[in-house]
Design a protein around this motif. Structure first.
Motif, PDB file in Angstrom:
ATOM      1  N   CYS A  44      19.568 -17.749 -24.788  1.00 28.29           N
ATOM      2  CA  CYS A  44      19.948 -17.541 -26.307  1.00 28.29           C
ATOM      3  C   CYS A  44      20.814 -16.287 -26.537  1.00 28.29           C
ATOM      4  CB  CYS A  44      18.645 -17.235 -27.226  1.00 28.29           C
ATOM      5  SG  CYS A  44      17.695 -18.926 -27.372  1.00 28.29           S
ATOM      6  N   ALA A  45      20.554 -15.384 -25.638  1.00 22.90           N
ATOM      7  CA  ALA A  45      21.184 -13.994 -25.671  1.00 22.90           C
ATOM      8  C   ALA A  45      22.870 -14.225 -24.916  1.00 22.90           C
ATOM      9  CB  ALA A  45      20.679 -12.764 -24.918  1.00 22.90           C
ATOM     10  N   GLY A  46      22.671 -14.905 -23.970  1.00 21.36           N
ATOM     11  CA  GLY A  46      24.082 -15.344 -23.376  1.00 21.36           C
ATOM     12  C   GLY A  46      24.828 -16.171 -24.215  1.00 21.36           C
ATOM     13  N   LEU A  47      24.368 -17.069 -24.961  1.00 22.52           N
ATOM     14  CA  LEU A  47      25.123 -17.954 -25.766  1.00 22.52           C
ATOM     15  C   LEU A  47      25.725 -17.499 -26.867  1.00 22.52           C
ATOM     16  CD1 LEU A  47      22.571 -20.965 -25.968  1.00 22.52           C
ATOM     17  CD2 LEU A  47      24.863 -21.359 -24.861  1.00 22.52           C
ATOM     18  N   ALA A  48      24.841 -16.432 -27.532  1.00 21.73           N
ATOM     19  CA  ALA A  48      25.332 -15.437 -28.424  1.00 21.73           C
ATOM     20  C   ALA A  48      26.381 -14.730 -28.264  1.00 21.73           C
ATOM     21  CB  ALA A  48      24.240 -14.691 -29.213  1.00 21.73           C
ATOM     22  N   ALA A 107      27.223 -16.855 -33.804  1.00 25.45           N
ATOM     23  CA  ALA A 107      26.431 -16.214 -32.771  1.00 25.45           C
ATOM     24  C   ALA A 107      24.992 -15.899 -33.392  1.00 25.45           C
ATOM     25  CB  ALA A 107      27.101 -14.823 -32.082  1.00 25.45           C
ATOM     26  N   CYS A 108      24.941 -15.739 -34.562  1.00 30.18           N
ATOM     27  CA  CYS A 108      23.810 -15.454 -35.497  1.00 30.18           C
ATOM     28  C   CYS A 108      22.650 -16.337 -35.206  1.00 30.18           C
ATOM     29  CB  CYS A 108      23.901 -15.041 -36.651  1.00 30.18           C
ATOM     30  SG  CYS A 108      24.820 -13.682 -37.180  1.00 30.18           S
ATOM     31  N   ALA A 109      23.129 -17.692 -34.905  1.00 30.51           N
ATOM     32  CA  ALA A 109      22.071 -18.894 -35.118  1.00 30.51           C
ATOM     33  C   ALA A 109      21.442 -18.641 -33.463  1.00 30.51           C
ATOM     34  CB  ALA A 109      22.728 -20.028 -35.068  1.00 30.51           C
ATOM     35  N   ASP A 110      22.050 -18.370 -32.545  1.00 25.43           N
ATOM     36  CA  ASP A 110      21.438 -18.245 -31.158  1.00 25.43           C
ATOM     37  C   ASP A 110      20.700 -16.956 -31.188  1.00 25.43           C
ATOM     38  OD1 ASP A 110      22.628 -20.620 -29.807  1.00 25.43           O
ATOM     39  OD2 ASP A 110      24.630 -19.378 -29.828  1.00 25.43           O
ATOM     40  N   VAL A 111      20.931 -16.083 -31.811  1.00 24.13           N
ATOM     41  CA  VAL A 111      20.104 -14.791 -31.921  1.00 24.13           C
ATOM     42  C   VAL A 111      18.811 -15.037 -32.904  1.00 24.13           C
ATOM     43  CG1 VAL A 111      20.140 -12.448 -33.050  1.00 24.13           C
ATOM     44  CG2 VAL A 111      21.969 -13.024 -31.624  1.00 24.13           C
ATOM     45  N   ASP A 112      19.030 -15.684 -33.660  1.00 24.06           N
ATOM     46  CA  ASP A 112      17.839 -16.114 -34.591  1.00 24.06           C
ATOM     47  C   ASP A 112      17.124 -17.041 -33.553  1.00 24.06           C
ATOM     48  OD1 ASP A 112      18.985 -14.619 -36.465  1.00 24.06           O
ATOM     49  OD2 ASP A 112      19.693 -16.474 -37.572  1.00 24.06           O
ATOM     50  N   ILE A 153      11.785 -17.081 -30.638  1.00 25.28           N
ATOM     51  CA  ILE A 153      10.820 -17.442 -29.355  1.00 25.28           C
ATOM     52  C   ILE A 153      10.086 -15.982 -28.932  1.00 25.28           C
ATOM     53  CG2 ILE A 153      10.870 -17.857 -26.893  1.00 25.28           C
ATOM     54  CD1 ILE A 153      13.617 -19.256 -27.545  1.00 25.28           C
ATOM     55  N   LEU A 154      10.729 -14.920 -29.335  1.00 25.44           N
ATOM     56  CA  LEU A 154      10.478 -13.750 -28.940  1.00 25.44           C
ATOM     57  C   LEU A 154       9.194 -13.294 -29.646  1.00 25.44           C
ATOM     58  CD1 LEU A 154      10.804 -11.563 -26.550  1.00 25.44           C
ATOM     59  CD2 LEU A 154      12.562 -10.443 -27.925  1.00 25.44           C
ATOM     60  N   ARG A 155       9.601 -13.326 -30.951  1.00 23.53           N
ATOM     61  CA  ARG A 155       8.276 -13.037 -31.853  1.00 23.53           C
ATOM     62  C   ARG A 155       7.194 -13.829 -31.853  1.00 23.53           C
ATOM     63  NH1 ARG A 155      13.167 -12.541 -36.400  1.00 23.53           N
ATOM     64  NH2 ARG A 155      13.649  -9.882 -35.990  1.00 23.53           N
ATOM     65  N   ARG A 156       7.261 -15.145 -31.716  1.00 20.96           N
ATOM     66  CA  ARG A 156       6.145 -16.121 -31.562  1.00 20.96           C
ATOM     67  C   ARG A 156       5.445 -15.798 -30.269  1.00 20.96           C
ATOM     68  NH1 ARG A 156       5.778 -22.903 -32.250  1.00 20.96           N
ATOM     69  NH2 ARG A 156       3.725 -22.893 -31.312  1.00 20.96           N
ATOM     70  N   LYS A 157       6.228 -15.364 -29.096  1.00 21.03           N
ATOM     71  CA  LYS A 157       5.638 -15.312 -28.060  1.00 21.03           C
ATOM     72  C   LYS A 157       4.710 -13.763 -27.990  1.00 21.03           C
ATOM     73  CE  LYS A 157       5.011 -16.870 -24.571  1.00 21.03           C
ATOM     74  NZ  LYS A 157       4.456 -18.093 -24.087  1.00 21.03           N
ATOM     75  N   GLY A 158       5.367 -12.893 -28.685  1.00 23.85           N
ATOM     76  CA  GLY A 158       5.011 -11.662 -29.098  1.00 23.85           C
ATOM     77  C   GLY A 158       4.836 -10.821 -27.783  1.00 23.85           C
ATOM     78  N   VAL A 159       5.868 -11.225 -26.572  1.00 25.76           N
ATOM     79  CA  VAL A 159       5.955 -10.128 -25.385  1.00 25.76           C
ATOM     80  C   VAL A 159       7.225  -9.638 -25.475  1.00 25.76           C
ATOM     81  CG1 VAL A 159       5.999 -10.366 -22.989  1.00 25.76           C
ATOM     82  CG2 VAL A 159       4.452 -12.185 -24.393  1.00 25.76           C
ATOM     83  N   TRP A 160       7.487  -8.529 -25.909  1.00 27.21           N
ATOM     84  CA  TRP A 160       8.485  -7.647 -26.362  1.00 27.21           C
ATOM     85  C   TRP A 160       9.032  -7.006 -25.027  1.00 27.21           C
ATOM     86  CZ3 TRP A 160      11.267  -8.128 -30.415  1.00 27.21           C
ATOM     87  CH2 TRP A 160      10.824  -8.771 -31.473  1.00 27.21           C
ATOM     88  N   VAL A 190      22.364  -7.717 -27.440  1.00 28.02           N
ATOM     89  CA  VAL A 190      23.108  -8.668 -28.142  1.00 28.02           C
ATOM     90  C   VAL A 190      22.883  -9.076 -29.429  1.00 28.02           C
ATOM     91  CG1 VAL A 190      23.755 -11.032 -28.021  1.00 28.02           C
ATOM     92  CG2 VAL A 190      23.311  -9.803 -25.777  1.00 28.02           C
ATOM     93  N   ALA A 191      21.399  -9.133 -29.953  1.00 29.13           N
ATOM     94  CA  ALA A 191      21.221  -9.197 -31.208  1.00 29.13           C
ATOM     95  C   ALA A 191      21.627  -8.001 -32.154  1.00 29.13           C
ATOM     96  CB  ALA A 191      19.871  -9.528 -31.381  1.00 29.13           C
ATOM     97  N   VAL A 192      21.478  -7.020 -31.834  1.00 27.04           N
ATOM     98  CA  VAL A 192      21.997  -5.875 -32.549  1.00 27.04           C
ATOM     99  C   VAL A 192      23.447  -6.037 -32.871  1.00 27.04           C
ATOM    100  CG1 VAL A 192      22.293  -3.273 -32.713  1.00 27.04           C
ATOM    101  CG2 VAL A 192      20.098  -4.481 -32.155  1.00 27.04           C
ATOM    102  N   ALA A 193      24.415  -6.154 -31.709  1.00 21.08           N
ATOM    103  CA  ALA A 193      25.613  -6.310 -31.615  1.00 21.08           C
ATOM    104  C   ALA A 193      26.306  -7.518 -32.603  1.00 21.08           C
ATOM    105  CB  ALA A 193      26.142  -6.363 -30.304  1.00 21.08           C
ATOM    106  N   VAL A 194      25.385  -8.568 -32.532  1.00 20.11           N
ATOM    107  CA  VAL A 194      25.683  -9.797 -33.197  1.00 20.11           C
ATOM    108  C   VAL A 194      25.573  -9.638 -34.779  1.00 20.11           C
ATOM    109  CG1 VAL A 194      25.255 -12.081 -33.843  1.00 20.11           C
ATOM    110  CG2 VAL A 194      25.627 -11.392 -31.497  1.00 20.11           C
ATOM    111  N   TYR A 195      24.375  -9.102 -35.161  1.00 19.19           N
ATOM    112  CA  TYR A 195      24.032  -8.806 -36.332  1.00 19.19           C
ATOM    113  C   TYR A 195      24.976  -7.424 -37.240  1.00 19.19           C
ATOM    114  CZ  TYR A 195      19.548 -11.471 -36.372  1.00 19.19           C
ATOM    115  OH  TYR A 195      18.602 -12.275 -36.097  1.00 19.19           O
ATOM    116  N   LEU A 196      25.411  -6.675 -36.444  1.00 18.21           N
ATOM    117  CA  LEU A 196      26.180  -5.526 -36.939  1.00 18.21           C
ATOM    118  C   LEU A 196      27.651  -6.416 -37.270  1.00 18.21           C
ATOM    119  CD1 LEU A 196      25.212  -2.595 -34.903  1.00 18.21           C
ATOM    120  CD2 LEU A 196      24.848  -3.049 -37.295  1.00 18.21           C
ATOM    121  N   ALA A 197      27.979  -7.173 -36.152  1.00 18.16           N
ATOM    122  CA  ALA A 197      29.287  -7.781 -36.497  1.00 18.16           C
ATOM    123  C   ALA A 197      29.305  -8.784 -37.518  1.00 18.16           C
ATOM    124  CB  ALA A 197      29.831  -8.503 -35.187  1.00 18.16           C
TER     125      ALA A 197
END
Length: 954
Positions: free
Chosen positions: A720-724, A736-741, A746-753, A762-769
């Motif tokens: 997902c990070a790569g696609l975003a 890109a936000c759709a891939d980050v979301d 997945i990360l939040r559901r799994k809970g394994v940060w 990538v998520a931070v860069a995409v959200y800021l953009a």
């Protein structure tokens, strides 16, 4: 009334649109074709491509030369001189007044051009003189045609007159003529195509081109060309080559018989084998074999039928013993079979040129005769030491001897398993378990053995369907059911789309294994793995606690098996205390089973260390694990470890040849989803760094990013990070936000940060953009809370990068620089040079407005780093920043005077052109003007000798 549309039947081409594997011979023939006088002899077995080679030359540029072609026909009474006269029917002499009167003898034989010839002379009354005059006439006529290429096909079928006439022309050719003859030496009487040894006269260019069957790579290329498919698997090509011996005609006819869709050519080795084993023998091949069999004496035919039944190359004595042909007649009969080109001398004895030829003969044998020959083969082979168990099993099955089939089949499977050939063992056991007459008392033992052996191999003969059928078989006992279900669940874990069902099967198996605690422990170890599917960590932890309890009481092989899952799982969660236990791991163990689990333990732990950032430890564990796995024969462990090595090489900057290695492995392990998804992540990441957006997206889609329930979680999150990032690099932040979301879901559901190392920045860069600062800040807080107190250095480096991005966005360049430098130091310590360079670039960008000198020096150094890695897009971006800042860094033009070789910049453009990018897209990727790219593209096409961009893709 609406008409019902018939389903469209898939159609495939059955001949290649391009000539494959004959570049050298084609170049030689093209060069000689325009020379005069010249003689070319093209020899090769039936179907090897002689006519196709000649066709390519005749369709090419021959200058002023006229091409004339004649064919020798396989008919009972060939017309004298027929092939040469056929070729001359289209001849039109250029100099009629200068034609000798002798050419008049051709008028009655060539009425099509009689008007161009002198009157026929009076008969001589002497057949030999008449023939000589005819030969002179042909030579005279050809000499009057101007430059000419005369081709005579299939000289092995020529009558004596044609053969003598061709020899006459070749012995003293007209100065304007090149003559090309094709033939099969094995079908020429005495092996001499011209009836005697030929020696070219002085001043005549003479070439002999011997065409051999194609190799595996060329068979693969031929299949791709015929099907118009670029992803023919290595396994399919290898099996097709084995079936056809690389003879192009047989390859084409086999593909015709398959009638397959293009998807089948991407199958693994076992699927390819099943597909090609089931193919009908091509009609033309069947007819050709029938013709050769029809002229053999009875004893020779019996030997050929015996060879077809035996399957593998056999010695003269074995053929004779099974066929019942005694010694006085055996040698003569074998000689007939060889001279008739039905059997061939092969390593290990005598057999067929390829498996389809064997099948064509086997299919001609009546059922009772086949059973009788198989029975005789059992009787003869049973006396051989060591016993050829697999052959005895095959013959017992074909002969209908169930008890012997069971005995030999299981013994052969056991022997195969002992030497690490799990594929053969699982194939045999599945066939035994499908035997209708298999007694109930054998079902439990064989079913459990099938699951155990298949679990150690690579599923070349996937037994999951067989095991599923056995679970509803009344012959399977209740006590064996849980173990069979457990192995089925373990096998489903490896398959795309099988993870949810696998977890369900393993959980059911544990309930059925209440009286088998060791097996229940193995099932628990599977359910304790946090990286499979979407099961939340809260549901994983109880299983992990049970696993720890089981492991604390276990010993020997079971203990190592449970440790392999427990230690890897805990390390994935960031439990760095696992590393303190590394010294407790044994260096050597006694049994093969213990060795396999020790190898798995090391490789599992290496994988977890790689995802969490302990890269040097991962490298050390991986080396040891692979060494042990290779020694004890653990192919599945090797496959996953090799995928781990590939990603480790990506992270640590060992990119040289990585793309090619990953693609080869993708072919090799195409049906092992955990391996394929990780390789796809690596290939997508490499394509991203080069700006190959379409290719990157294609690979990253195969990571499980769109199917997290059936994915390896950290791979899907990184996908997902790569696609975003691919979309953000193309200025598409909203998409890109759709891939980050999706990745964050997945990360939040799994809970394994611990797995946030790829997605976080990538998520931070995409959200800021996308002007979603609050979401970016939330991600930073979640990562910080999620990894607190964990041993996850990769996520720590990523968190510092995220904080730097957020500070930069808020205008606090000083804080941003501090976070960026902290991140770079962490990445370099791991080491992850590519990510370190990416963050260093952000730091230099922050520094440019206030301190341009040092910033430009840093950017200039980063250009070299990116170039060294092969990160084309990133190097170009840094050059662009330097140019914008007034600094400038020489582009990768390299030395001047490349001549016809591509410069480094032209190589980059060529690669992007081959990926299908337009000039404007390439300009965006390399930060050049479209005009500059246009000039580069023109030079690339000229230097590579192609006229279109499409040709670069081939």
């Amino acid at each position: 009334m609406a008409r019902t549309r018939r389903p469209v039947r898939p159609q495939i081409r059955t001949s290649s649109p391009v000539l494959v594997g004959r570049a050298e011979q084609l170049a030689s023939l093209q060069a000689v074709a325009v020379l005069h006088p010249a003689v070319v002899l093209v020899e090769g077995e039936a179907g090897v491509g002689k006519s196709r080679l000649l066709t390519e030359v005749l369709a090419g540029e021959l200058g002023p030369a006229t091409s004339l072609i004649g064919y020798c026909r396989q008919v009972g009474e060939p017309f004298p001189y027929g092939a040469v006269l056929e070729a001359l029917r289209g001849a039109r002499p250029a100099r009629r007044p200068e034609l000798s009167p002798v050419t008049g003898v051709l008028g009655p034989l060539l009425p099509e051009i009689a008007e161009h010839l002198p009157p026929a002379p009076d008969p001589l009354g002497d057949p030999r003189a008449e023939r000589h005059r005819l030969f002179r006439a042909v030579r005279e006529l050809v000499g009057a045609l101007g430059p000419v290429l005369l081709a005579i096909e299939d000289l092995q079928w020529a009558d004596d007159g044609t053969r003598q006439l061709v020899r006459f022309l070749m012995s003293d050719p007209p100065p304007n003529m090149t003559i090309v003859v094709t033939y099969r030496r094995e079908d020429v009487p005495g092996g001499l195509p011209l009836g005697g040894a030929y020696r070219p006269p002085n001043g005549v260019v003479s070439v002999v081109l011997a065409l051999s069957p194609l190799g595996v790579d060329d068979v693969r290329a031929l299949t791709e060309a015929i099907l118009g498919e670029k992803q023919v698997s290595a396994e399919f090509a290898a099996r097709l080559h084995e079936c056809t011996a690389g003879v192009p005609f047989v390859v084409e006819e086999t593909l015709r018989a398959l009638r397959n869709t293009v998807g089948t050519v991407r199958t693994d080795g076992a699927a390819a084998r099943r597909l090609l084993d089931a193919v009908e023998v091509p009609v033309l091949l069947r007819d050709a074999m029938a013709e050769r069999l029809a002229v053999l004496p009875t004893a020779a035919t019996r030997l050929v039928e015996t060879a077809a039944v035996l399957g593998a190359p056999a010695t003269e004595g074995l053929l004779g013993a099974v066929a019942g042909v005694p010694e006085p007649r055996l040698r003569t009969a074998l000689t007939h079979a060889l001279s008739g080109h039905v059997l061939h001398e092969l390593d290990g004895g005598y057999g067929f040129r390829h498996s389809l030829a064997r099948k064509a003969v086997y299919d001609t044998i009546t059922g009772p005769d086949r059973a009788h020959l198989h029975a005789r083969a059992i009787d003869v082979l049973a006396g051989v030491e060591p016993k050829p168990l697999k052959q005895l099993a095959e013959h017992s099955e074909r002969a209908g001897r169930v008890s012997e089939w069971l005995s030999y089949g299981e013994a052969a499977a056991d022997r195969a398993a002992e030497i690490g050939d799990a594929a053969t063992a699982t194939e045999l056991l599945q066939r035994l378990l499908k035997e209708p007459g298999l007694p109930a008392e054998h079902v439990d033992r064989l079913a459990i053995k099938l699951g155990q052996i298949a679990h150690t191999g690579l599923d070349q003969h996937d037994p999951t369907k067989t095991l599923e059928r056995l679970l509803s078989d009344r012959r399977l006992s209740t006590s064996a059911r849980g173990e069979v279900r457990l192995y089925r669940g373990l096998l489903l874990l490896r398959q795309a789309g099988g993870l949810v069902e696998a977890r369900s099967e393993v959980e059911r198996a544990i309930n059925e294994l209440s009286e088998c605690p060791d097996l229940a422990a193995r099932g628990t170890a599977v359910l304790a793995m946090p990286y499979v599917g979407q099961t939340p960590l809260d549901e994983i932890r109880p299983w992990l606690a049970r696993l720890t309890e089981y492991r604390s009481k276990a010993t020997g092989e079971l203990r190592l098996s449970l440790q392999a899952n427990e230690f890897g799982s805990r390390m994935h969660l960031g439990d760095a205390t696992v590393l303190a236990s590394l010294d407790e791991l044994p260096e050597e163990v006694a049994t093969v089973g213990e060795q396999r689990h020790l190898a798995r333990l090391r490789c599992n732990l290496a994988d977890a260390c790689e995802w969490t950032g302990h890269l040097r430890i991962a490298d050390e564990l991986l080396r040891g694990g692979l060494r042990i796995a290779a020694r004890c024969g653990a192919p599945f462990v090797i496959s996953t470890a090799r995928a781990t090595r590939t990603r480790l090489d990506w992270l640590t900057g060992e990119w040289a040849g990585l793309d090619e290695r990953a693609h080869r492995m993708l072919d090799e392990y195409r049906d092992l989803f955990p391996v394929v998804s990780e390789l796809s992540l690596v290939l997508g990441s490499l394509a991203m760094a080069r700006g190959e957006w379409a290719r990157a997206t294609s690979h990253l889609t195969e990571t499980g990013a769109f199917a997290p329930d059936e994915a390896i979680s950290p791979v899907a999150i990184a996908g997902c990070a790569g696609l975003a990032w691919t979309l953000l690099s193309q200025d598409e932040p909203a998409k890109a936000c759709a891939d980050v979301d999706r990745g964050l879901d997945i990360l939040r559901r799994k809970g394994v940060w611990a797995w946030s190392g790829e997605l976080g920045p990538v998520a931070v860069a995409v959200y800021l953009a996308a002007d979603r600062e609050a979401d970016a800040a939330r991600v930073v807080d979640e990562i910080a809370a999620g990894i607190a107190g964990s041993g996850v250095p990769l996520a720590v480096a990523a968190l510092a990068q995220c904080r730097g991005r957020l500070a930069e966005h808020r205008g606090d360049r000083t804080a941003a620089m501090t976070h960026y430098r902290d991140s770079v130091a962490h990445y370099e310590e791991l080491p992850v040079p590519y990510y370190a360079a990416m963050v260093a670039e952000r730091a230099a960008t922050c520094l440019l407005p206030t301190d341009p000198g040092p910033a430009q020096e840093e950017l200039s150094a980063l250009v070299d780093v990116f170039d060294r890695l092969g990160a084309t897009r990133d190097a170009a971006r840094c050059r662009h920043l330097l140019r914008g800042a007034g600094g400038g860094k020489p582009s990768r033009r390299g030395r001047r005077g490349y001549g016809d070789e591509l410069s480094p910049r032209e190589e980059e453009v060529a690669r992007l052109l081959a990926c299908g990018h337009t000039n404007r897209e390439i300009a965006g990727i390399l930060f050049l003007s479209p005009r500059t790219v246009e000039h580069h593209a023109a030079r690339v096409l000229r230097k590579l000798g192609v006229t279109s961009r499409e040709q670069l893709k081939n």
